[in-house]
Design an enzyme around this catalytic site. Structure first.
Site, PDB file in Angstrom:
ATOM      1  N   GLU A  64     -17.126 -12.284  -0.479  1.00  8.06           N
ATOM      2  CA  GLU A  64     -17.816 -13.048  -1.512  1.00  8.06           C
ATOM      3  C   GLU A  64     -18.779 -12.170  -2.314  1.00  8.06           C
ATOM      4  O   GLU A  64     -18.957 -12.375  -3.519  1.00  8.06           O
ATOM      5  CB  GLU A  64     -18.584 -14.213  -0.870  1.00  8.06           C
ATOM      6  CG  GLU A  64     -17.713 -15.304  -0.292  1.00  8.06           C
ATOM      7  CD  GLU A  64     -17.233 -15.010   1.125  1.00  8.06           C
ATOM      8  OE1 GLU A  64     -16.576 -15.881   1.730  1.00  8.06           O
ATOM      9  OE2 GLU A  64     -17.515 -13.889   1.647  1.00  8.06           O
ATOM     10  N   GLY A 325     -16.372   0.117   1.971  1.00 10.72           N
ATOM     11  CA  GLY A 325     -16.350   0.335   0.529  1.00 10.72           C
ATOM     12  C   GLY A 325     -15.338   1.357   0.060  1.00 10.72           C
ATOM     13  O   GLY A 325     -15.455   1.857  -1.068  1.00 10.72           O
ATOM     14  N   LEU A 351      -5.028  -9.857  -0.915  1.00 10.35           N
ATOM     15  CA  LEU A 351      -4.151  -8.733  -1.262  1.00 10.35           C
ATOM     16  C   LEU A 351      -4.360  -8.220  -2.681  1.00 10.35           C
ATOM     17  O   LEU A 351      -3.670  -7.296  -3.121  1.00 10.35           O
ATOM     18  CB  LEU A 351      -2.686  -9.135  -1.067  1.00 10.35           C
ATOM     19  CG  LEU A 351      -2.144 -10.344  -1.842  1.00 10.35           C
ATOM     20  CD1 LEU A 351      -1.781 -10.014  -3.278  1.00 10.35           C
ATOM     21  CD2 LEU A 351      -0.929 -10.915  -1.138  1.00 10.35           C
TER      22      LEU A 351
END
Length: 462
Positions: A64, A325, A351
């Site tokens: 999110e 990250g 995906l």
């Protein structure tokens, strides 16, 4: 006057608050981020700035927060200088969210959903608008915002069948909460229908914000450079969840990955040779599992080469992507990705980033969290669906051995990602329209000069 059900709910969340504190303390033992600013979770903000006019964005966890980053960038493009208040529920979400902050922004924890904590949060920050990302709808927060006439919206909203069933079982709480939102913008038509069935005011089906993300160009460039030096194609189990790593290891062992290769025979390419001709990589979804997965790989007879450690990997090792990250780097390196969360009954991971990086994806049977996106990717030729991990490994081996077919999937993946962009612009415009209707927005200012990010070393896998 508040309903009896909401008063009972508020009494319950207040009663279990000591248990919440205990859980946070336990989580902090594995993830120190949970020990940061604990009192913020209960509405106490000793060092946080007081202010009004915040555009409050709540992004509970890592996924999110990444979606929030896309929306926040577009909000700033459409309204330069807008002050952002960012809240989270998990340590990984807060860590990711910290990367999004500008000097005028603020980051705190989401308040636990008690009447007192929520009231202190709203008293302290008085947001102009609240934007909840994807799924986070808390009854007390919705009721309190409605009482104070603070518009509260749900952006990039999704609701799968499993979550709908859970909400319907608690309809006495869920229906007032969803109907109390000012507006909801759904990812898909199916999400919209499910949200409407709970009373939500669906104002549009805008698509998924994550299609508007641009993969990190530096990571992709580093991946391209390193990939040219790889002696073998690479297959990654991406964003894996508990149980899935063992599934992969079992298949590789069954196919003879840790045994001596059979003698070469003319015209015969055994499954063991095909497996040995591929570099296998695992990237766990949750960072607290990195050490656990490394130990699991070793206990199954494989060596481990960790992203975080120096040293050149050898053919006998499985690479472990133990960094946060860097998914663009991993997808850029991979010839094929097996999608984590889809081989256990967990609903799959997203995906979209893989598609944007041009990485063909193989899906397991469980994709209910992203059902429509998964179906569209398969229909577009960007993904394949299988039922078992063994089928996934066989499909990956087939793809890396068929350059023409794999290149076609790469092009389909890029096209699929590009054709679904636009949610960020639509969502930001809708948020700003509601915010401006609630109260005057600060005067638009010239965009602040871009601050160059701290120079980072080019990612390497040496």
């Amino acid at each position: 006057m508040r309903s009896l059900s909401l008063r009972l709910y508020g009494a319950f969340t207040s009663l279990v608050q000591p248990l919440v504190r205990r859980k946070l303390k336990r989580r902090a033992e594995a993830e120190p981020g949970y020990a940061v600013a604990v009192e913020e979770r209960f509405g106490h903000y000793d060092d946080a700035a007081v202010g009004t006019g915040w555009c409050w964005v709540h992004a509970v966890s890592l996924g999110e927060s990444r979606a929030a980053g896309i929306l926040i960038a577009e909000l700033r493009r459409q309204h330069p200088g807008i002050p952002i208040l960012l809240t989270h529920g998990t340590a990984t979400g807060r860590e990711e969210g910290a990367k999004l902050l500008e000097p005028s922004d603020l980051q705190v924890w989401q308040p636990w959903d008690t009447p007192s904590a929520v009231a202190r949060f709203l008293d302290r920050f008085a947001p102009r608008i609240g934007v909840l990302m994807e799924t986070e709808v808390w009854p007390e927060m919705v009721a309190a915002c409605r009482e104070r006439r603070i518009p509260l919206v749900l952006a990039n909203a999704r609701l799968n069948e499993k979550s709908l069933a859970s909400a319907e079982r608690l309809g006495w709480l869920a229906r007032p909460a969803y109907s109390g939102l000012t507006a909801v913008w759904a990812q898909t038509e199916a999400d919209a229908h499910r949200l409407v069935s709970l009373g939500a005011k669906v104002a549009g089906v805008y698509g998924n914000l994550k299609f508007d993300a641009t993969p990190d160009a530096r990571q992709l460039a580093a991946a391209a450079k390193f990939k040219g030096q790889l002696p073998r194609p690479l297959v990654v189990l991406a964003s894996s969840r508990e149980g899935e790593e063992q599934m992969l290891l079992d298949v590789l062992k069954r196919f003879g990955a840790t045994s001596p290769l059979p003698p070469e025979q003319p015209g015969i390419d055994s499954i063991a040779r095909q497996v040995a001709a591929v570099q296998w990589m695992v990237v766990p979804r949750h960072p607290q599992r990195f050490d656990e997965v490394a130990a699991l790989i070793e206990s199954n007879g494989f060596g481990v080469a960790r992203r975080s450690a120096a040293g050149a990997p050898t053919a006998a090792e499985i690479w472990l992507g133990d960094s946060l990250g860097e998914m663009a780097l991993y997808y850029g390196l991979a010839d094929v990705a097996l999608l984590g969360g889809s081989f256990e009954a967990l609903g799959g991971q997203n995906l979209i980033e893989a598609a944007a990086c041009g990485c063909p994806v193989i899906l397991g049977p469980s994709t209910f969290n992203f059902a429509e996106v998964a179906d569209l990717a398969v229909a577009a030729g960007a993904a394949l669906r299988v039922q078992t991990m063994e089928q996934a490994v066989r499909a990956a081996l087939s793809l890396v051995g068929d350059a023409v077919r794999r290149d076609a999937m790469v092009q389909s993946a890029h096209g699929f990602a590009a054709s679904n962009r636009g949610a960020a612009e639509r969502t930001a415009a809708a948020v700003l329209a509601i915010a401006e209707g609630a109260s005057p927005m600060p005067a638009r200012t010239a965009a602040s000069p871009a601050v160059a990010p701290e120079e980072r070393a080019e990612p390497t896998l040496d």
